[in-house]
Design a protein around this motif. Structure first.
Motif, short mmCIF file in Angstrom:
data_model
loop_
_atom_site.label_atom_id
_atom_site.label_comp_id
_atom_site.label_asym_id
_atom_site.label_seq_id
_atom_site.Cartn_x
_atom_site.Cartn_y
_atom_site.Cartn_z
N MET A 259 -0.26 -4.89 11.24
CA MET A 259 -0.09 -4.69 9.80
C MET A 259 -1.35 -5.44 8.94
SD MET A 259 2.49 -2.44 9.29
CE MET A 259 2.33 -1.90 10.90
N ILE A 260 -1.43 -6.67 9.43
CA ILE A 260 -2.68 -7.23 8.70
C ILE A 260 -3.86 -6.56 8.63
CG2 ILE A 260 -3.97 -9.51 8.48
CD1 ILE A 260 -1.34 -11.05 9.45
N GLN A 261 -4.34 -5.92 10.18
CA GLN A 261 -5.42 -5.19 10.08
C GLN A 261 -5.43 -4.12 9.39
OE1 GLN A 261 -8.14 -5.81 12.52
NE2 GLN A 261 -7.43 -7.76 12.11
N LEU A 262 -4.16 -3.32 9.11
CA LEU A 262 -4.20 -2.51 8.25
C LEU A 262 -4.28 -2.64 6.65
CD1 LEU A 262 -1.24 -0.19 9.69
CD2 LEU A 262 -3.56 0.39 9.91
N GLY A 263 -4.17 -3.79 6.42
CA GLY A 263 -4.61 -4.40 5.02
C GLY A 263 -3.18 -4.48 4.26
N ARG A 264 -2.00 -4.84 4.82
CA ARG A 264 -0.73 -4.66 4.26
C ARG A 264 -0.40 -6.26 3.91
NH1 ARG A 264 1.48 -0.01 2.47
NH2 ARG A 264 0.42 1.58 3.46
N VAL A 265 -1.43 -7.01 4.19
CA VAL A 265 -1.14 -8.65 3.74
C VAL A 265 -2.49 -8.96 2.92
CG1 VAL A 265 -1.03 -11.01 4.41
CG2 VAL A 265 0.26 -9.21 5.50
N LYS A 266 -2.23 -9.79 1.64
CA LYS A 266 -3.42 -10.06 0.98
C LYS A 266 -3.25 -11.56 0.86
CE LYS A 266 -5.75 -9.43 -3.75
NZ LYS A 266 -6.99 -9.22 -2.72
N GLY A 267 -4.23 -12.21 1.36
CA GLY A 267 -4.50 -13.65 1.66
C GLY A 267 -3.27 -13.99 2.71
N ASN A 268 -2.22 -14.47 2.08
CA ASN A 268 -0.91 -14.69 3.32
C ASN A 268 0.42 -13.87 2.62
OD1 ASN A 268 -0.08 -16.46 1.30
ND2 ASN A 268 -0.71 -18.27 2.24
N LYS A 269 0.13 -13.07 1.57
CA LYS A 269 1.41 -12.55 1.10
C LYS A 269 1.64 -11.07 1.26
CE LYS A 269 1.82 -16.25 -2.04
NZ LYS A 269 0.60 -16.86 -1.31
N MET A 270 3.08 -11.00 1.41
CA MET A 270 3.39 -9.50 1.61
C MET A 270 3.35 -8.56 0.39
SD MET A 270 6.94 -10.23 3.93
CE MET A 270 7.54 -11.15 3.01
N VAL A 271 2.16 -8.32 -0.01
CA VAL A 271 2.09 -7.59 -1.41
C VAL A 271 2.43 -6.25 -1.42
CG1 VAL A 271 0.11 -9.16 -2.15
CG2 VAL A 271 -0.36 -7.08 -0.82
N ASP A 272 2.75 -5.71 -0.25
CA ASP A 272 3.42 -4.13 -0.38
C ASP A 272 5.03 -4.13 0.26
OD1 ASP A 272 1.07 -2.82 -0.91
OD2 ASP A 272 0.28 -3.30 1.07
N MET A 273 5.48 -5.40 0.17
CA MET A 273 6.80 -5.29 0.54
C MET A 273 7.84 -4.37 -0.42
SD MET A 273 8.29 -9.22 -0.69
CE MET A 273 8.10 -9.43 -2.63
N GLN A 274 8.89 -4.03 0.13
CA GLN A 274 9.78 -3.09 -0.62
C GLN A 274 10.64 -4.05 -1.41
OE1 GLN A 274 11.83 -0.44 2.06
NE2 GLN A 274 10.05 0.82 2.35
N LEU A 275 10.77 -3.76 -2.76
CA LEU A 275 11.64 -4.65 -3.62
C LEU A 275 12.80 -4.16 -3.78
CD1 LEU A 275 8.87 -4.88 -6.32
CD2 LEU A 275 9.35 -6.38 -4.60
N SER A 276 13.93 -4.72 -2.67
CA SER A 276 14.99 -4.05 -2.44
C SER A 276 16.33 -4.77 -2.71
CB SER A 276 15.11 -3.34 -0.90
OG SER A 276 14.93 -4.57 -0.05
N ASN A 277 15.85 -6.14 -3.16
CA ASN A 277 17.05 -6.92 -3.59
C ASN A 277 16.39 -8.14 -4.52
OD1 ASN A 277 16.06 -9.08 -1.95
ND2 ASN A 277 16.94 -8.03 -0.30
N ASN A 278 17.54 -8.74 -4.99
CA ASN A 278 16.96 -9.80 -6.02
C ASN A 278 15.99 -10.85 -5.52
OD1 ASN A 278 18.23 -8.46 -8.28
ND2 ASN A 278 20.32 -9.51 -7.82
N LYS A 279 16.23 -11.21 -4.22
CA LYS A 279 15.69 -12.09 -3.35
C LYS A 279 14.06 -11.77 -3.44
CE LYS A 279 15.05 -12.57 0.86
NZ LYS A 279 15.37 -12.60 2.32
N LEU A 280 14.05 -10.71 -3.10
CA LEU A 280 12.44 -10.17 -3.11
C LEU A 280 12.05 -9.80 -4.39
CD1 LEU A 280 13.12 -7.74 0.06
CD2 LEU A 280 11.99 -9.71 0.05
N LEU A 281 12.71 -9.29 -5.42
CA LEU A 281 12.19 -9.20 -6.69
C LEU A 281 11.60 -10.74 -7.11
CD1 LEU A 281 14.72 -6.85 -8.21
CD2 LEU A 281 12.45 -6.38 -7.90
N ASP A 282 12.44 -11.81 -7.02
CA ASP A 282 11.88 -13.19 -7.31
C ASP A 282 10.78 -13.61 -6.71
OD1 ASP A 282 14.21 -13.23 -9.00
OD2 ASP A 282 15.47 -14.26 -7.62
N ARG A 283 10.74 -13.21 -5.48
CA ARG A 283 9.50 -13.69 -4.56
C ARG A 283 8.28 -12.96 -5.14
NH1 ARG A 283 9.96 -12.09 1.72
NH2 ARG A 283 11.31 -13.74 1.60
N GLY A 284 8.29 -11.33 -5.44
CA GLY A 284 7.36 -10.87 -5.86
C GLY A 284 6.71 -11.26 -7.42
N THR A 285 7.82 -11.69 -8.11
CA THR A 285 7.34 -12.16 -9.47
C THR A 285 6.57 -13.42 -9.33
OG1 THR A 285 9.45 -11.28 -10.29
CG2 THR A 285 8.43 -13.15 -11.59
#
Length: 271
Positions: A211-237
């Motif tokens: 997934m990293i080789q496919l460009g699905r991580v930027k720096g060390n962050k899961m910038v393409d993660m699905q925002l499917s709950n409040n925890k992930l929304l907070d992390r994305g924010t």
């Protein structure tokens, strides 16, 4: 070299029923500590397989895991976590197991003993030489898995495996074998323990590297993660606040508008 199933060898411990809970846990933990060292020894094999997986995915192929019992379940878990973690489509990484989805919760008797069903299951997904197939079997002897890989080899499909016995029939069938020899289990033959842990670690490595080789991580962050709950929304924010040095309110606004961390950051920078 003769093939010996170390996963079936007698435990180094006996009279387990006479041990206290504390003693049991100390000894299990002692055995578990051996697993990362066994994985480390297999790093050259894991690297070759991971590079092949990354190359196939970059060129529009898919990754298939195929296994039975605990091994099959672990493959399905890893495959199912790729879309929410990395934002890739369902179907890019596919987990199959003997007995089908019903076997995830309840063992299907003798499902793993068919030499042909694994290939039949792969064909339902229109498997082709664009794809790569990894067979997972702690014992290295599961007919369902070995049969699937043999058919793949005959059809020009790259094959790998993850097993916990050296020189197994599965390892000699796979083009890119990974052998993580963890030794006898604490409870003799219970390969859901050290062997299962080893397989999980290797699966984490293969899919994350790909997934990293496919460009699905930027720096060390899961910038393409699905925002499917409040925890992930907070992390994305928080990711957006850190990347853009903006307020929490602004970050939430950007995330609500653009629906992903990557899109929010790119839109703000390009505004």
């Amino acid at each position: 070299m003769a093939f010996t199933k170390t996963t079936e060898a007698a435990s180094h411990y006996d009279h387990l029923e006479k041990m206290s809970v504390s003693e049991l846990l100390v000894h299990i933990n002692s055995e578990d500590k051996k697993v990362p060292k066994a994985v480390e020894k297999a790093l050259p094999q894991i690297t070759k397989l991971s590079e092949a997986v990354s190359e196939k995915l970059k060129n529009g192929g898919r990754l298939f895991y195929i296994g039975a019992g605990t091994s099959g379940r672990l493959g399905i878990v890893d495959a199912s976590e790729c879309p929410p973690t990395f934002g890739v489509p369902h179907g890019l990484v596919v987990g199959l197991m003997a007995g089908g989805d019903a076997a995830m919760r309840k063992a299907v008797e003798f499902a793993e003993d068919s030499h042909h069903q694994g290939w039949n299951d792969l064909q339902e997904h229109q498997i082709s030489d664009k794809d790569v197939v990894i067979g997972i079997a702690a014992s290295g002897t599961t007919p369902y898995v070995i049969g699937a890989l043999k058919h793949c080899n005959e059809n020009g499909i790259i094959t790998g495996c993850i097993t916990c016995n050296e020189g197994s029939p599965l390892a000699t069938t796979a083009q890119l074998p990974v052998e993580v020899v963890v030794g006898p289990e604490f409870v003799t033959g219970s390969s859901r323990m050290k062997a299962g842990t080893a397989q999980k670690l290797v699966l984490n490595m293969i899919s994350t590297a790909a997934m990293i080789q496919l460009g699905r991580v930027k720096g060390n962050k899961m910038v393409d993660m699905q925002l499917s709950n409040n925890k992930l929304l907070d992390r994305g924010t928080r990711m957006i606040m850190e990347a853009l040095a903006v307020s929490e309110e602004k970050a939430k606004q950007l995330l609500d508008t653009h629906k992903s961390v990557r899109n929010a950051i790119n839109a703000y920078k390009n505004a």
